[in-house]
Scaffold this motif. Structure first.
Motif, PDB file in Angstrom:
ATOM      1  N   MET A 173      44.560  24.896  42.192  1.00 27.22           N
ATOM      2  CA  MET A 173      43.555  25.843  41.730  1.00 27.22           C
ATOM      3  C   MET A 173      42.160  25.236  41.830  1.00 27.22           C
ATOM      4  O   MET A 173      41.948  24.078  41.488  1.00 27.22           O
ATOM      5  CB  MET A 173      43.832  26.245  40.276  1.00 27.22           C
ATOM      6  N   LYS A 174      41.216  26.033  42.319  1.00 26.03           N
ATOM      7  CA  LYS A 174      39.838  25.584  42.464  1.00 26.03           C
ATOM      8  C   LYS A 174      38.909  26.632  41.863  1.00 26.03           C
ATOM      9  O   LYS A 174      39.077  27.830  42.085  1.00 26.03           O
ATOM     10  CB  LYS A 174      39.504  25.375  43.941  1.00 26.03           C
ATOM     11  N   ALA A 175      37.923  26.205  41.080  1.00 30.07           N
ATOM     12  CA  ALA A 175      36.965  27.123  40.464  1.00 30.07           C
ATOM     13  C   ALA A 175      35.546  26.699  40.832  1.00 30.07           C
ATOM     14  O   ALA A 175      35.196  25.521  40.724  1.00 30.07           O
ATOM     15  CB  ALA A 175      37.125  27.137  38.952  1.00 30.07           C
ATOM     16  N   VAL A 220      34.467  32.061  40.892  1.00 30.84           N
ATOM     17  CA  VAL A 220      35.558  32.394  41.815  1.00 30.84           C
ATOM     18  C   VAL A 220      36.648  31.340  41.662  1.00 30.84           C
ATOM     19  O   VAL A 220      36.418  30.153  41.905  1.00 30.84           O
ATOM     20  CB  VAL A 220      35.064  32.460  43.269  1.00 30.84           C
ATOM     21  N   VAL A 221      37.829  31.785  41.236  1.00 29.79           N
ATOM     22  CA  VAL A 221      38.975  30.893  41.078  1.00 29.79           C
ATOM     23  C   VAL A 221      39.912  31.170  42.250  1.00 29.79           C
ATOM     24  O   VAL A 221      40.417  32.284  42.406  1.00 29.79           O
ATOM     25  CB  VAL A 221      39.701  31.130  39.744  1.00 29.79           C
ATOM     26  N   SER A 222      40.134  30.178  43.082  1.00 30.38           N
ATOM     27  CA  SER A 222      40.947  30.359  44.286  1.00 30.38           C
ATOM     28  C   SER A 222      42.202  29.499  44.232  1.00 30.38           C
ATOM     29  O   SER A 222      42.359  28.643  43.363  1.00 30.38           O
ATOM     30  CB  SER A 222      40.131  30.029  45.536  1.00 30.38           C
ATOM     31  N   ALA A 263      36.772  40.996  35.203  1.00 29.81           N
ATOM     32  CA  ALA A 263      37.644  40.208  36.068  1.00 29.81           C
ATOM     33  C   ALA A 263      38.305  41.086  37.126  1.00 29.81           C
ATOM     34  O   ALA A 263      38.710  42.217  36.844  1.00 29.81           O
ATOM     35  CB  ALA A 263      38.715  39.508  35.241  1.00 29.81           C
ATOM     36  N   LYS A 264      38.419  40.540  38.328  1.00 32.76           N
ATOM     37  CA  LYS A 264      39.086  41.247  39.421  1.00 32.76           C
ATOM     38  C   LYS A 264      39.831  40.239  40.283  1.00 32.76           C
ATOM     39  O   LYS A 264      39.300  39.180  40.607  1.00 32.76           O
ATOM     40  CB  LYS A 264      38.071  42.016  40.274  1.00 32.76           C
ATOM     41  N   GLN A 265      41.053  40.593  40.658  1.00 34.08           N
ATOM     42  CA  GLN A 265      41.856  39.703  41.481  1.00 34.08           C
ATOM     43  C   GLN A 265      42.180  40.344  42.818  1.00 34.08           C
ATOM     44  O   GLN A 265      42.520  41.529  42.899  1.00 34.08           O
ATOM     45  CB  GLN A 265      43.171  39.331  40.785  1.00 34.08           C
ATOM     46  N   GLU A 266      42.059  39.555  43.863  1.00 32.13           N
ATOM     47  CA  GLU A 266      42.471  39.955  45.207  1.00 32.13           C
ATOM     48  C   GLU A 266      43.308  38.820  45.786  1.00 32.13           C
ATOM     49  O   GLU A 266      42.784  37.748  46.091  1.00 32.13           O
ATOM     50  CB  GLU A 266      41.260  40.236  46.095  1.00 32.13           C
ATOM     51  N   GLY A 267      44.597  39.058  45.921  1.00 28.52           N
ATOM     52  CA  GLY A 267      45.486  38.003  46.386  1.00 28.52           C
ATOM     53  C   GLY A 267      45.507  36.840  45.414  1.00 28.52           C
ATOM     54  O   GLY A 267      45.677  37.035  44.205  1.00 28.52           O
ATOM     55  N   ASN A 268      45.303  35.622  45.903  1.00 30.98           N
ATOM     56  CA  ASN A 268      45.300  34.445  45.030  1.00 30.98           C
ATOM     57  C   ASN A 268      43.876  34.039  44.628  1.00 30.98           C
ATOM     58  O   ASN A 268      43.625  32.904  44.258  1.00 30.98           O
ATOM     59  CB  ASN A 268      46.006  33.267  45.710  1.00 30.98           C
ATOM     60  N   ARG A 269      42.969  35.012  44.678  1.00 34.76           N
ATOM     61  CA  ARG A 269      41.554  34.775  44.361  1.00 34.76           C
ATOM     62  C   ARG A 269      41.138  35.649  43.186  1.00 34.76           C
ATOM     63  O   ARG A 269      41.278  36.875  43.211  1.00 34.76           O
ATOM     64  CB  ARG A 269      40.708  35.101  45.588  1.00 34.76           C
ATOM     65  N   LEU A 270      40.646  35.017  42.125  1.00 34.97           N
ATOM     66  CA  LEU A 270      40.224  35.707  40.911  1.00 34.97           C
ATOM     67  C   LEU A 270      38.718  35.586  40.756  1.00 34.97           C
ATOM     68  O   LEU A 270      38.179  34.480  40.733  1.00 34.97           O
ATOM     69  CB  LEU A 270      40.917  35.099  39.689  1.00 34.97           C
ATOM     70  N   CYS A 271      38.026  36.741  40.672  1.00 34.18           N
ATOM     71  CA  CYS A 271      36.575  36.754  40.484  1.00 34.18           C
ATOM     72  C   CYS A 271      36.241  37.126  39.052  1.00 34.18           C
ATOM     73  O   CYS A 271      36.690  38.167  38.551  1.00 34.18           O
ATOM     74  CB  CYS A 271      35.925  37.755  41.443  1.00 34.18           C
ATOM     75  N   LEU A 272      35.457  36.285  38.386  1.00 33.83           N
ATOM     76  CA  LEU A 272      35.014  36.517  37.019  1.00 33.83           C
ATOM     77  C   LEU A 272      33.504  36.736  37.062  1.00 33.83           C
ATOM     78  O   LEU A 272      32.741  35.800  37.263  1.00 33.83           O
ATOM     79  CB  LEU A 272      35.368  35.322  36.135  1.00 33.83           C
TER      80      LEU A 272
END
Length: 226
Positions: free
Chosen positions: A1-3, A11-13, A51-60
């Motif tokens: 996990m990377k933020a 962006v948490v990927s 918060a919104k998630q697309e695939g394995n990417r979370l946008c805060l």
């Protein structure tokens, strides 16, 4: 996990074993509004999160890396290895496989104790939309305004001291307003979100299966943020 922080958005990927919709809709939390597909407005710890998630990417959105590290990383339990937990459960009982694979992305939210306690007292014999409405009413009546997202207003859930300081008249009005929520505004039992049922099907057998066996220390609940 990377933020990383990019223009007031964290962006948490490279997320694993995490699905925002499954986590929010499984019946463990009631202080949120669904804004779109895998997109939510969330009130927690006196803060508002988009918060919104697309695939394995979370946008805060509208937050920074410091707030993420202090609140949201812990709230979503992102440091725990849920792959290890699921492997442990399946090793003990293969019958859990369907439930684990169906709700593969559920994480246990680290919520504030008092709000969680009151929410689950309210939850007795009520449907999830009704519980959410009551939590929203209590927050609006006694909590601090946090802001709005897409026209939805959010309020902080009040403390025990704030609720106890309310007059008897105010408490009676709140009780009456909660009772008057029209049943027509709630979905029928057949249309209730299947995530809640699926989550229950995971937790009940999982606890029964694991009970009495040694559980890895990494599964223990995380400490609350200070």
């Amino acid at each position: 996990m990377k933020a990383e922080e990019i223009k007031n958005t964290v962006v948490v990927s490279d997320l694993k074993d995490f699905d925002l919709e499954q986590t929010m809709e499984c019946g463990q939390c009631f202080h949120f509004v669904k804004l779109g597909k895998n997109e939510y407005g969330i009130s927690a710890y006196g803060h508002l999160l988009h918060a919104k998630q697309e695939g394995n990417r979370l946008c805060l959105y509208n937050t920074g890396i410091e707030e993420f590290e202090n609140i949201w990383r812990h709230y979503f339990d992102l440091d725990r290895d849920y792959g290890e937990i699921k492997a442990f459960l399946l090793k003990g009982d293969e019958k859990l496989r369907e439930a684990v694979e169906t709700m593969w992305g559920v994480r246990i939210l680290n919520q504030e104790f008092f709000e969680t306690l009151i929410s689950f007292i309210i939850s007795q014999n009520k449907q999830i939309p009704h519980i959410k409405q009551i939590v929203a009413n209590i927050s609006k009546g006694y909590g601090e305004y946090l802001g709005s997202i897409d026209g939805n207003e959010f309020y902080r859930f009040p403390t025990a001291e704030e609720l106890s300081a309310a007059s008897e008249e105010a408490k009676s009005r709140m009780e009456e307003s909660c009772r008057r929520i029209p049943s027509s505004s709630l979905p029928s039992s057949s249309s209730m979100d299947s995530a809640a049922t699926a989550c229950t099907s995971i937790l009940a057998p999982a606890l029964s299966s694991a009970f009495g066996r040694a559980v890895p220390s990494s599964f223990a609940p995380a400490a609350m943020p200070k």
